[in-house]
Design a protein around this motif. Sequence first.
Motif, PDB file in Angstrom:
ATOM      1  N   ARG A  84       0.852  -1.192   0.000  1.00 19.08           N
ATOM      2  CA  ARG A  84       0.000   0.000   0.000  1.00 19.08           C
ATOM      3  C   ARG A  84       0.887   1.241   0.000  1.00 19.08           C
ATOM      4  N   THR A  85       0.563   2.192  -0.861  1.00 17.66           N
ATOM      5  CA  THR A  85       1.369   3.397  -0.968  1.00 17.66           C
ATOM      6  C   THR A  85       1.141   4.299   0.241  1.00 17.66           C
ATOM      7  N   VAL A  86       2.219   4.886   0.723  1.00 18.61           N
ATOM      8  CA  VAL A  86       2.156   5.687   1.934  1.00 18.61           C
ATOM      9  C   VAL A  86       3.082   6.890   1.801  1.00 18.61           C
ATOM     10  N   ALA A  87       2.686   7.980   2.410  1.00 17.64           N
ATOM     11  CA  ALA A  87       3.513   9.182   2.472  1.00 17.64           C
ATOM     12  C   ALA A  87       3.881   9.448   3.920  1.00 17.64           C
ATOM     13  N   LEU A  88       5.123   9.810   4.172  1.00 16.57           N
ATOM     14  CA  LEU A  88       5.572  10.058   5.537  1.00 16.57           C
ATOM     15  C   LEU A  88       6.737  11.025   5.533  1.00 16.57           C
ATOM     16  N   SER A  89       7.051  11.534   6.686  1.00 20.48           N
ATOM     17  CA  SER A  89       8.164  12.469   6.820  1.00 20.48           C
ATOM     18  C   SER A  89       8.804  12.283   8.185  1.00 20.48           C
ATOM     19  N   GLY A  90      10.064  12.679   8.278  1.00 21.13           N
ATOM     20  CA  GLY A  90      10.792  12.554   9.523  1.00 21.13           C
ATOM     21  C   GLY A  90      12.269  12.810   9.300  1.00 21.13           C
ATOM     22  N   THR A  91      13.066  12.417  10.265  1.00 17.04           N
ATOM     23  CA  THR A  91      14.505  12.643  10.204  1.00 17.04           C
ATOM     24  C   THR A  91      15.234  11.308  10.281  1.00 17.04           C
ATOM     25  N   TYR A 110      23.441  -4.539  -0.774  1.00 19.98           N
ATOM     26  CA  TYR A 110      22.621  -4.441   0.427  1.00 19.98           C
ATOM     27  C   TYR A 110      21.477  -3.448   0.237  1.00 19.98           C
ATOM     28  N   TYR A 111      20.366  -3.750   0.883  1.00 26.39           N
ATOM     29  CA  TYR A 111      19.304  -2.768   1.055  1.00 26.39           C
ATOM     30  C   TYR A 111      19.595  -2.044   2.367  1.00 26.39           C
ATOM     31  N   ILE A 112      19.482  -0.738   2.339  1.00 29.38           N
ATOM     32  CA  ILE A 112      19.794   0.074   3.509  1.00 29.38           C
ATOM     33  C   ILE A 112      18.512   0.410   4.265  1.00 29.38           C
ATOM     34  N   TYR A 113      18.362  -0.192   5.437  1.00 34.53           N
ATOM     35  CA  TYR A 113      17.210   0.068   6.296  1.00 34.53           C
ATOM     36  C   TYR A 113      17.633   1.105   7.347  1.00 34.53           C
ATOM     37  N   THR A 114      17.054   2.281   7.224  1.00 34.19           N
ATOM     38  CA  THR A 114      17.443   3.384   8.095  1.00 34.19           C
ATOM     39  C   THR A 114      16.276   3.813   8.978  1.00 34.19           C
ATOM     40  N   PRO A 115      16.504   3.970  10.279  1.00 36.53           N
ATOM     41  CA  PRO A 115      15.436   4.454  11.154  1.00 36.53           C
ATOM     42  C   PRO A 115      15.047   5.885  10.787  1.00 36.53           C
ATOM     43  N   LEU A 116      13.760   6.125  10.629  1.00 39.30           N
ATOM     44  CA  LEU A 116      13.235   7.457  10.370  1.00 39.30           C
ATOM     45  C   LEU A 116      12.471   7.894  11.615  1.00 39.30           C
ATOM     46  N   ARG A 117      12.970   8.943  12.258  1.00 40.20           N
ATOM     47  CA  ARG A 117      12.321   9.438  13.464  1.00 40.20           C
ATOM     48  C   ARG A 117      11.172  10.370  13.083  1.00 40.20           C
ATOM     49  N   LEU A 118       9.974  10.026  13.512  1.00 30.64           N
ATOM     50  CA  LEU A 118       8.782  10.794  13.173  1.00 30.64           C
ATOM     51  C   LEU A 118       8.620  11.980  14.112  1.00 30.64           C
ATOM     52  N   SER A 119       7.705  12.864  13.768  1.00 27.61           N
ATOM     53  CA  SER A 119       7.508  14.079  14.563  1.00 27.61           C
ATOM     54  C   SER A 119       7.007  13.778  15.974  1.00 27.61           C
ATOM     55  N   ASP A 120       6.360  12.635  16.170  1.00 24.65           N
ATOM     56  CA  ASP A 120       5.842  12.287  17.500  1.00 24.65           C
ATOM     57  C   ASP A 120       6.858  11.513  18.336  1.00 24.65           C
ATOM     58  N   GLY A 121       8.091  11.367  17.821  1.00 28.28           N
ATOM     59  CA  GLY A 121       9.141  10.705  18.576  1.00 28.28           C
ATOM     60  C   GLY A 121       9.283   9.221  18.294  1.00 28.28           C
ATOM     61  N   ARG A 122       8.333   8.646  17.600  1.00 26.84           N
ATOM     62  CA  ARG A 122       8.437   7.228  17.256  1.00 26.84           C
ATOM     63  C   ARG A 122       9.327   7.049  16.031  1.00 26.84           C
ATOM     64  N   THR A 123       9.613   5.774  15.718  1.00 25.60           N
ATOM     65  CA  THR A 123      10.550   5.466  14.630  1.00 25.60           C
ATOM     66  C   THR A 123       9.970   4.389  13.725  1.00 25.60           C
ATOM     67  N   ILE A 124      10.288   4.492  12.435  1.00 24.44           N
ATOM     68  CA  ILE A 124       9.951   3.427  11.484  1.00 24.44           C
ATOM     69  C   ILE A 124      11.179   3.154  10.629  1.00 24.44           C
ATOM     70  N   PHE A 125      11.449   1.887  10.368  1.00 27.89           N
ATOM     71  CA  PHE A 125      12.579   1.539   9.504  1.00 27.89           C
ATOM     72  C   PHE A 125      12.163   1.666   8.045  1.00 27.89           C
ATOM     73  N   VAL A 126      12.951   2.435   7.310  1.00 26.57           N
ATOM     74  CA  VAL A 126      12.680   2.668   5.894  1.00 26.57           C
ATOM     75  C   VAL A 126      13.768   2.003   5.057  1.00 26.57           C
TER      76      VAL A 126
END
Length: 258
Positions: A84-91, A110-126
């Motif tokens: 499913r297509t998703v839009a997100l933002s973070g650092t 390698y595929y590079i899985y990088t933690p993306l820190r969201l505005s609410d402080g949580r993280t998702i691996f991208v």
Amino acid sequence: MHAKAALIVTDTKTTTSTQRSLWFAAPFVLLVLVLLLALGTWQVKRLYWKEALMADIQQRIHAAPVPLSDIETLAASGGDIEYRTVALSGTFDHTKEQHFFATFQGQSGYYIYTPLRLSDGRTIFVNRGFVPYDMKEQAKRAAGEVSGVVSLEGLARARLAAKPSSLLPDNDRAKNIYYWKDLAAMTDSAGIEPGNVLPFFVDANDAPNPGGWPKGGVTLIDLPNNHLQYAITWYGLAAALVIVAGFAYVRGVRNSRE
């Protein structure tokens, strides 16, 4: 006279034996025929299911991106979030990236899985994309280590509950090399609190990164669909069985009458 009578008796016995053989073989032939037809019909049903699944996936990957919160809600309800297509933002926190061994367009890396820190402080691996084997070290692709708040789009990918196959090597966390996407291990290796990590991944789309690496848009959607071929094979075997059994029956009846 006695010889002729003996011959008649022998022919009668032969005829009876042939008829018995045909009757004994009939249930077995019928059972095999039913099995072959059932397998063919099952493959036809699988064909319809696979075509519907592929159509659904195509619709998902070409749909307008939805907010990350929509994917979270769907995942929490047990829904299917795959592709499913998703839009997100973070650092991005590039110091905690994880490396998944992969082959892309015939090249190992390698595929590079990088933690993306969201505005609410949580993280998702991208999964930011692919880098060649000799570019595993961040220093060799420093231009792609973007800083600050970034906005991206991609495809949601479900986490794996366990190692998908015993044939896969174990993940080598010491060398930061993963052979299967173990979110718990990635989270632990990155030193992130598990409760702050979203329970799924996002594969970034093919929007170019500075310096060209990582190369995004690496999601492989390759669902083999050989069900029609299998159905034809099973139905073909059923037809062959009917023909062979028919010839055997006709020959048996003919021999019994001669």
